[in-house]
Design a protein around this motif. Sequence first.
Motif, short mmCIF file in Angstrom:
data_model
loop_
_atom_site.label_atom_id
_atom_site.label_comp_id
_atom_site.label_asym_id
_atom_site.label_seq_id
_atom_site.Cartn_x
_atom_site.Cartn_y
_atom_site.Cartn_z
N ARG A 165 24.16 52.19 39.16
CA ARG A 165 24.13 51.56 40.48
C ARG A 165 25.50 50.97 40.78
O ARG A 165 26.12 50.34 39.92
N VAL A 166 25.95 51.16 41.99
CA VAL A 166 27.28 50.75 42.37
C VAL A 166 27.24 49.39 43.06
O VAL A 166 26.27 49.06 43.76
N ALA A 167 28.27 48.58 42.83
CA ALA A 167 28.45 47.31 43.54
C ALA A 167 29.58 47.50 44.53
O ALA A 167 30.70 47.88 44.15
N MET A 168 29.30 47.27 45.80
CA MET A 168 30.25 47.56 46.86
C MET A 168 31.26 46.42 46.99
O MET A 168 30.90 45.25 47.18
N TRP A 169 32.53 46.76 46.88
CA TRP A 169 33.60 45.81 47.12
C TRP A 169 34.45 46.37 48.25
O TRP A 169 34.69 47.56 48.34
N PHE A 170 34.94 45.51 49.13
CA PHE A 170 35.73 45.96 50.28
C PHE A 170 37.19 46.12 49.86
O PHE A 170 38.08 45.37 50.24
N ARG A 171 37.40 47.11 49.01
CA ARG A 171 38.73 47.47 48.55
C ARG A 171 38.64 48.91 48.06
O ARG A 171 37.54 49.49 48.02
N PRO A 172 39.73 49.53 47.68
CA PRO A 172 39.68 50.96 47.35
C PRO A 172 38.69 51.36 46.28
O PRO A 172 38.23 52.50 46.26
N SER A 173 38.32 50.45 45.36
CA SER A 173 37.43 50.83 44.27
C SER A 173 36.13 50.04 44.29
O SER A 173 36.10 48.89 44.74
N PHE A 174 35.05 50.66 43.80
CA PHE A 174 33.75 50.00 43.64
C PHE A 174 33.52 49.73 42.16
O PHE A 174 34.19 50.29 41.29
N HIS A 175 32.55 48.87 41.87
CA HIS A 175 32.23 48.52 40.49
C HIS A 175 31.05 49.36 40.01
O HIS A 175 30.02 49.41 40.67
N LEU A 176 31.21 50.00 38.87
CA LEU A 176 30.16 50.86 38.32
C LEU A 176 30.20 50.78 36.80
O LEU A 176 31.22 51.10 36.18
N ASN A 177 29.11 50.33 36.19
CA ASN A 177 29.00 50.32 34.72
C ASN A 177 30.19 49.63 34.05
O ASN A 177 30.83 50.17 33.15
N GLU A 178 30.50 48.43 34.49
CA GLU A 178 31.54 47.60 33.88
C GLU A 178 32.96 48.10 34.12
O GLU A 178 33.91 47.67 33.44
N PHE A 179 33.16 49.01 35.05
CA PHE A 179 34.53 49.39 35.39
C PHE A 179 34.57 49.76 36.87
O PHE A 179 33.54 49.92 37.53
N ASP A 180 35.78 49.86 37.40
CA ASP A 180 35.97 50.18 38.81
C ASP A 180 36.25 51.67 38.97
O ASP A 180 36.92 52.29 38.13
N VAL A 181 35.72 52.23 40.06
CA VAL A 181 35.92 53.65 40.34
C VAL A 181 36.11 53.84 41.84
O VAL A 181 35.48 53.15 42.65
N HIS A 182 36.96 54.75 42.21
CA HIS A 182 37.24 55.00 43.63
C HIS A 182 36.09 55.79 44.25
O HIS A 182 35.53 56.70 43.61
#
Length: 283
Positions: free
Chosen positions: A238-255
């Motif tokens: 499940r993804v956590a939406m952040w208002f920047r180029p990358s989202f948070h997924l499984n303890e790391f950020d991904v574009h």
Amino acid sequence: MAISQELVRFDMQALNNAEIRGVEYQQGTLAGYELREYMVEKWNRQCAYCGKKDVPLQIEHIVVCTNGGTRSVTNLTLACEPCNLKKGTRDIKDFLKGKPDVLKRVLAHVKTPLKEAAAVNATRWVLYERLKAPGLPVECGTRGRTKFNRVTQGLEKHHWIDAACVGASTPVLFLDRVHPLLIMATGYGWRQMCLMTKHGFPRTKPKARHKSYMGYATGDMVKAIVPSGTHQGTHKGRVAMWFRPSFHLNEFDVHPKYLTSVQRNDGYQYEKGVSHSSPRLKA
């Protein structure tokens, strides 16, 4: 096709008068299941005398029948085997002579009327009416009958197996290689605009009004194919939406460009359960 609903927690009529005539199942084994399920609920699954939990509990007559006690549910409680044997046929006031607080609590709790359970039962009728709305037949059952169906088939205790055992029409269940779909309501997050300190003052900025960004929203189930870097590979979660180029997924950020939507957040969590083998039924 039909729907089986565990409409009520207990058969109130069977509890109030287990010897009632004209209803065959109340004379048989099922009445015992209704009674036990009600007792463990009422006495919080613990010994009324010593308070032990997670031990085998026995139904105990507060006033034994040989001393004039009745078989009514209002004269019953739960006791562990040591307490039951220690009390024996003694009067409860004599047995708990050195524990006046326990005696007072037991005598007060045993008089708790069945109307509380009836009130809980009544709230389930709303769900019943909604299930009937599509026009399918709805079969009703109780928690005692569900346990009766499960135990007589020798099935393990699991929520999803209980769900398959609801109602009088429960067939013989063969659960080999069956993987249940476990669904849990998670909601959509908090309603509060920002997090507070223990004194009630805001400690974070207000949440953004936008609920989605670049086609994704917090809680969406996604698959990420990361071509290179520390987290190279395929990831799901499940993804956590952040208002920047990358989202948070499984303890790391991904574009977001590496993401593929698997399921939109609908307020529920879905998980594949573990299968269980059915016991070999006797011929």
